[in-house]
Design a protein around this motif. Structure first.
Motif, PDB file in Angstrom:
ATOM      1  N   ASN A 346       0.827  -1.214   0.000  1.00 14.35           N
ATOM      2  CA  ASN A 346       0.000   0.000   0.000  1.00 14.35           C
ATOM      3  C   ASN A 346       0.865   1.269   0.000  1.00 14.35           C
ATOM      4  O   ASN A 346       0.612   2.232   0.737  1.00 14.35           O
ATOM      5  CB  ASN A 346      -0.952   0.010   1.204  1.00 14.35           C
ATOM      6  N   ILE A 347       1.893   1.249  -0.827  1.00 15.99           N
ATOM      7  CA  ILE A 347       2.795   2.393  -0.991  1.00 15.99           C
ATOM      8  C   ILE A 347       2.641   2.925  -2.411  1.00 15.99           C
ATOM      9  O   ILE A 347       2.658   2.146  -3.374  1.00 15.99           O
ATOM     10  CB  ILE A 347       4.263   1.979  -0.729  1.00 15.99           C
ATOM     11  N   LYS A 348       2.504   4.218  -2.537  1.00 16.02           N
ATOM     12  CA  LYS A 348       2.359   4.810  -3.862  1.00 16.02           C
ATOM     13  C   LYS A 348       3.589   4.508  -4.709  1.00 16.02           C
ATOM     14  O   LYS A 348       4.724   4.727  -4.291  1.00 16.02           O
ATOM     15  CB  LYS A 348       2.175   6.327  -3.747  1.00 16.02           C
ATOM     16  N   HIS A 349       3.356   3.991  -5.902  1.00 15.83           N
ATOM     17  CA  HIS A 349       4.469   3.597  -6.768  1.00 15.83           C
ATOM     18  C   HIS A 349       5.188   4.827  -7.337  1.00 15.83           C
ATOM     19  O   HIS A 349       4.569   5.719  -7.906  1.00 15.83           O
ATOM     20  CB  HIS A 349       3.965   2.739  -7.928  1.00 15.83           C
ATOM     21  N   LEU A 350       6.480   4.861  -7.151  1.00 20.11           N
ATOM     22  CA  LEU A 350       7.338   5.898  -7.734  1.00 20.11           C
ATOM     23  C   LEU A 350       8.511   5.222  -8.422  1.00 20.11           C
ATOM     24  O   LEU A 350       9.070   4.245  -7.891  1.00 20.11           O
ATOM     25  CB  LEU A 350       7.860   6.854  -6.645  1.00 20.11           C
ATOM     26  N   GLU A 351       8.892   5.718  -9.580  1.00 17.97           N
ATOM     27  CA  GLU A 351      10.000   5.124 -10.322  1.00 17.97           C
ATOM     28  C   GLU A 351      11.310   5.295  -9.552  1.00 17.97           C
ATOM     29  O   GLU A 351      11.553   6.339  -8.944  1.00 17.97           O
ATOM     30  CB  GLU A 351      10.128   5.776 -11.700  1.00 17.97           C
ATOM     31  N   LEU A 352      12.136   4.263  -9.585  1.00 17.54           N
ATOM     32  CA  LEU A 352      13.466   4.369  -9.014  1.00 17.54           C
ATOM     33  C   LEU A 352      14.333   5.254  -9.898  1.00 17.54           C
ATOM     34  O   LEU A 352      14.195   5.252 -11.127  1.00 17.54           O
ATOM     35  CB  LEU A 352      14.095   2.976  -8.889  1.00 17.54           C
ATOM     36  N   ILE A 353      15.225   6.012  -9.298  1.00 14.54           N
ATOM     37  CA  ILE A 353      16.054   6.972 -10.026  1.00 14.54           C
ATOM     38  C   ILE A 353      17.489   6.460 -10.087  1.00 14.54           C
ATOM     39  O   ILE A 353      18.039   6.030  -9.069  1.00 14.54           O
ATOM     40  CB  ILE A 353      16.022   8.352  -9.344  1.00 14.54           C
ATOM     41  N   ARG A 354      18.073   6.487 -11.260  1.00 15.85           N
ATOM     42  CA  ARG A 354      19.460   6.104 -11.435  1.00 15.85           C
ATOM     43  C   ARG A 354      20.297   7.375 -11.543  1.00 15.85           C
ATOM     44  O   ARG A 354      19.975   8.293 -12.288  1.00 15.85           O
ATOM     45  CB  ARG A 354      19.618   5.267 -12.706  1.00 15.85           C
ATOM     46  N   ASP A 355      21.378   7.458 -10.784  1.00 16.73           N
ATOM     47  CA  ASP A 355      22.154   8.690 -10.746  1.00 16.73           C
ATOM     48  C   ASP A 355      23.138   8.786 -11.912  1.00 16.73           C
ATOM     49  O   ASP A 355      23.350   7.825 -12.655  1.00 16.73           O
ATOM     50  CB  ASP A 355      22.909   8.819  -9.416  1.00 16.73           C
ATOM     51  N   ILE A 356      23.698   9.988 -12.078  1.00 15.87           N
ATOM     52  CA  ILE A 356      24.715  10.267 -13.080  1.00 15.87           C
ATOM     53  C   ILE A 356      25.965  10.700 -12.338  1.00 15.87           C
ATOM     54  O   ILE A 356      25.908  11.588 -11.488  1.00 15.87           O
ATOM     55  CB  ILE A 356      24.255  11.370 -14.052  1.00 15.87           C
ATOM     56  N   LYS A 357      27.082  10.088 -12.661  1.00 11.42           N
ATOM     57  CA  LYS A 357      28.311  10.296 -11.903  1.00 11.42           C
ATOM     58  C   LYS A 357      28.727  11.758 -11.852  1.00 11.42           C
ATOM     59  O   LYS A 357      29.273  12.243 -10.864  1.00 11.42           O
ATOM     60  CB  LYS A 357      29.438   9.471 -12.525  1.00 11.42           C
ATOM     61  N   THR A 358      28.476  12.501 -12.924  1.00 13.39           N
ATOM     62  CA  THR A 358      28.943  13.890 -12.993  1.00 13.39           C
ATOM     63  C   THR A 358      28.005  14.868 -12.304  1.00 13.39           C
ATOM     64  O   THR A 358      28.266  16.075 -12.320  1.00 13.39           O
ATOM     65  CB  THR A 358      29.115  14.315 -14.467  1.00 13.39           C
ATOM     66  N   ARG A 359      26.912  14.387 -11.736  1.00  7.54           N
ATOM     67  CA  ARG A 359      25.951  15.286 -11.082  1.00  7.54           C
ATOM     68  C   ARG A 359      25.646  14.760  -9.685  1.00  7.54           C
ATOM     69  O   ARG A 359      24.889  13.800  -9.512  1.00  7.54           O
ATOM     70  CB  ARG A 359      24.666  15.410 -11.902  1.00  7.54           C
TER      71      ARG A 359
END
Length: 592
Positions: A346-359
């Motif tokens: 019962n948790i609102k679905h949010l997309e997982l975020i993949r980071d960028i090394k330079t940011r």
């Protein structure tokens, strides 16, 4: 039209006649700012002042526009262009008659603004749409649109040159190099300054093709050629660039070239390093250090006996999180499993975020989202045998929370803090700068003030020069009292900082109000507040490149790419959507 009818139309009074309930309103108001405290109208163009009439008449405003700014009037009927009719609260804009030339111009503009192919006007579906609106429409070919883009680019460039030559303040520049999808290299150059109304202005100057290796010397030659083309080399104050090695040699070469012309510019004082790049380097170094600490702690506390030692300690915490996120995002089946876990918990679905090394901020976003979706994320890894090696222990999650707190910094405000009346030198003290660093910075500012601005050598608005000069009576009073003029810089620094809650207009708004009190110092503030602390505007400029150079347009010539990117930016400036909008809002807002 009779004389009486013309007077009614120009006066702008809201009138009604027995024959019609419609009201007419003069758009002379559009060319004036109204000041409620004094009850005066100020012309937006020349700042002339007129008192508001008790009966609401605007005849004096219209007469001023007719005499001083005749270009605003329609030559045929001598009435102000842009009159509108209002019916109740509904406003109907003036409709321009349809012409083939007008259609051609608008097709060209939408082609540039929306990154569309030049053959848009040749497409049957587009022609059908326009024919539906006007059956008499005729359409230009792709070559005509391309030619119109080149002509308008040259016209806008000449206008920009005139605008830059007319300003009497210093100009700061932002530069960066970019390689397009068709392997062509460009140097983007953006100018930034504060105008006479204390509004931040940002303009794209050009996109220069770079041939050969990108040495600092070659970059300096291209940059100097552009300054000479616009005739503004004497107005340079600073150049903001990233921390690449060739930018160091660029600054050295630029210093030598400007020195030969007697223009003051040094790598130490006038080259500004992109602060977000520096912040990223600091944060990435901190993340690496924290990962090492996490590995050492994990080796001491055997918190997950089910994992082999080689799997447990081979990767850092952030690396494991990154790999886990990538594995889930790369598979539709795993993404669906992650969604189901969200539903079950019962948790609102949010997309997982993949980071960028330079940011570094993308790493912060990845960590924040992972912590928010911790339960479904952990369950997804647990239920897939191939992903179990990316599971995170309680200690790992604790380290991740520490990293989040460390990275949780606000977007830095890269203005010259001294010239923000809310901060001044107190900001450096509160930020734990060393005493030597603060005194050294103050000494350099004082020297700059004394040599370039204090004696009136600094820039100032032409329309304020007369107000600055002391009249004969003030000089006599000063002589009688035997008082020396108060040093503006010392006076400004000695005054208390302004409370942010009492200054909704921001630093630029404060200096606009106090420019008469600090005539020379305000010129210095205008120059320094325009200096950019980051290369974000030029990065935004390059972001248009992939949209223009789609896989079907990779053969586009270098000049055409340059014209489209620059012209799009200039057209957006006309629409009040320039690159400087966000920056200007922050500088004029009440946030620090």
């Amino acid at each position: 039209m009779s004389e009486s009818e013309t007077e009614i139309q120009e006066s702008g009074d809201e009138i009604s006649s027995p024959k019609s309930s419609r009201k007419k309103r003069s758009l002379a108001y559009q060319h004036f700012d109204y000041e409620e405290e004094s009850g005066n109208y100020h012309c937006k163009i020349c700042r002339s002042k007129y008192h508001k009439k008790s009966d609401g008449s605007t005849s004096a405003l219209v007469k001023h526009l007719r005499a001083t700014h005749p270009s605003l009037f329609n030559a045929k009927n001598a009435t102000l262009d842009g009159f509108v009719k209002t019916e109740g609260s509904k406003q109907v804009d003036k409709i321009e008659p349809f012409t083939a030339a007008g259609l051609r111009k608008r097709i060209m503009e939408v082609t540039v603004l929306e990154n569309l192919p030049f053959r848009l006007a040749e497409k049957p579906s587009f022609q059908s749409l326009i024919k539906y609106c006007n059956s008499q429409a005729t359409f230009p070919c792709a070559n005509t649109i391309k030619s119109d883009v080149e002509k308008l680019y040259l016209e806008k460039k000449i206008e920009l040159k005139g605008e830059l030559m007319a300003i009497d303040s210093k100009i700061s520049f932002i530069i960066d190099a970019w390689t397009s999808a068709n392997q062509k290299s460009y140097l983007g150059v953006i100018a930034q300054w504060i105008d006479t109304k204390w509004d931040l202005q940002i303009r794209v100057l050009d996109l220069l093709e770079l041939e050969g290796s990108h040495t600092g010397e070659r970059l300096a030659v291209s940059f100097m050629d552009l300054l000479d083309e616009y005739e503004i080399s004497s107005k340079i104050l600073g150049v903001t660039a990233d921390n690449a090695g060739n930018m160091n040699t660029f600054a050295e070469a630029l210093e030598r070239k400007l020195k030969r012309r007697g223009i003051q510019f040094t790598q130490e004082n006038n080259r500004i390093r992109c602060l977000p790049h520096i912040v990223n380097l600091i944060c990435q170094a901190a993340i690496d250090k924290l990962e090492k600490i996490a590995c050492e702690q994990a080796m001491e506390v055997d918190s997950d006996p089910d994992l082999e030692d080689a799997d447990r300690f081979s990767e850092g915490v952030i690396t494991k999180l990154r790999h886990g996120v990538v594995k889930i995002r790369s598979s539709p089946q795993r993404l669906e499993a992650f969604r189901r876990q969200c539903e079950v918990m019962n948790i609102k679905h949010l997309e997982l975020i993949r980071d960028i090394k330079t940011r570094w901020n993308s790493t912060y976003d990845m960590i924040t989202r992972a912590l928010k979706m911790k339960q479904p994320y952990s369950a997804t890894l647990q239920n897939h045998a191939a992903l179990t090696k990316y599971r995170l222990s309680d200690l790992d999650w604790s380290i991740i929370e520490q990293m989040q707190r460390f990275l949780e910094v606000r977007n830095a405000d890269f203005r010259q803090k001294v010239f923000d009346p809310r901060l001044k030198f107190e900001w450096y003290e509160a930020s734990k700068f060393g005493i030597d660093a603060i005194s050294g910075y103050r000494k350099r500012l004082t020297e700059k003030w004394a040599t370039s601005y204090k004696k009136g050598e600094g820039t100032r608005d032409k329309d304020q020069t007369a107000d600055v000069r002391e009249n004969i009576f003030e000089k006599q009073l000063r002589k009688m009292r035997r008082l020396e003029p108060v040093d503006e810089f010392d006076k400004y620094c000695s005054e208390k900082t302004v409370d942010s809650s009492l200054l909704s207009c921001g630093a630029l708004g404060w200096w606009k109000v106090h420019a008469e009190e600090f005539p020379q110092l305000s010129a210095m503030a205008k120059d320094f507040l325009a200096v950019a602390g980051s290369g974000v505007p030029v990065e935004s400029l390059f972001s248009n490149g992939p949209d223009i150079l789609s896989h079907r347009r990779l053969n586009m010539k270098v000049d055409t790419v340059k014209q489209c990117i620059c012209l799009k930016s200039w057209l957006k400036c006309v629409e009040a959507q320039s690159l400087g909008t966000v920056v200007a809002e922050k500088m004029c807002g009440d946030r620090i």
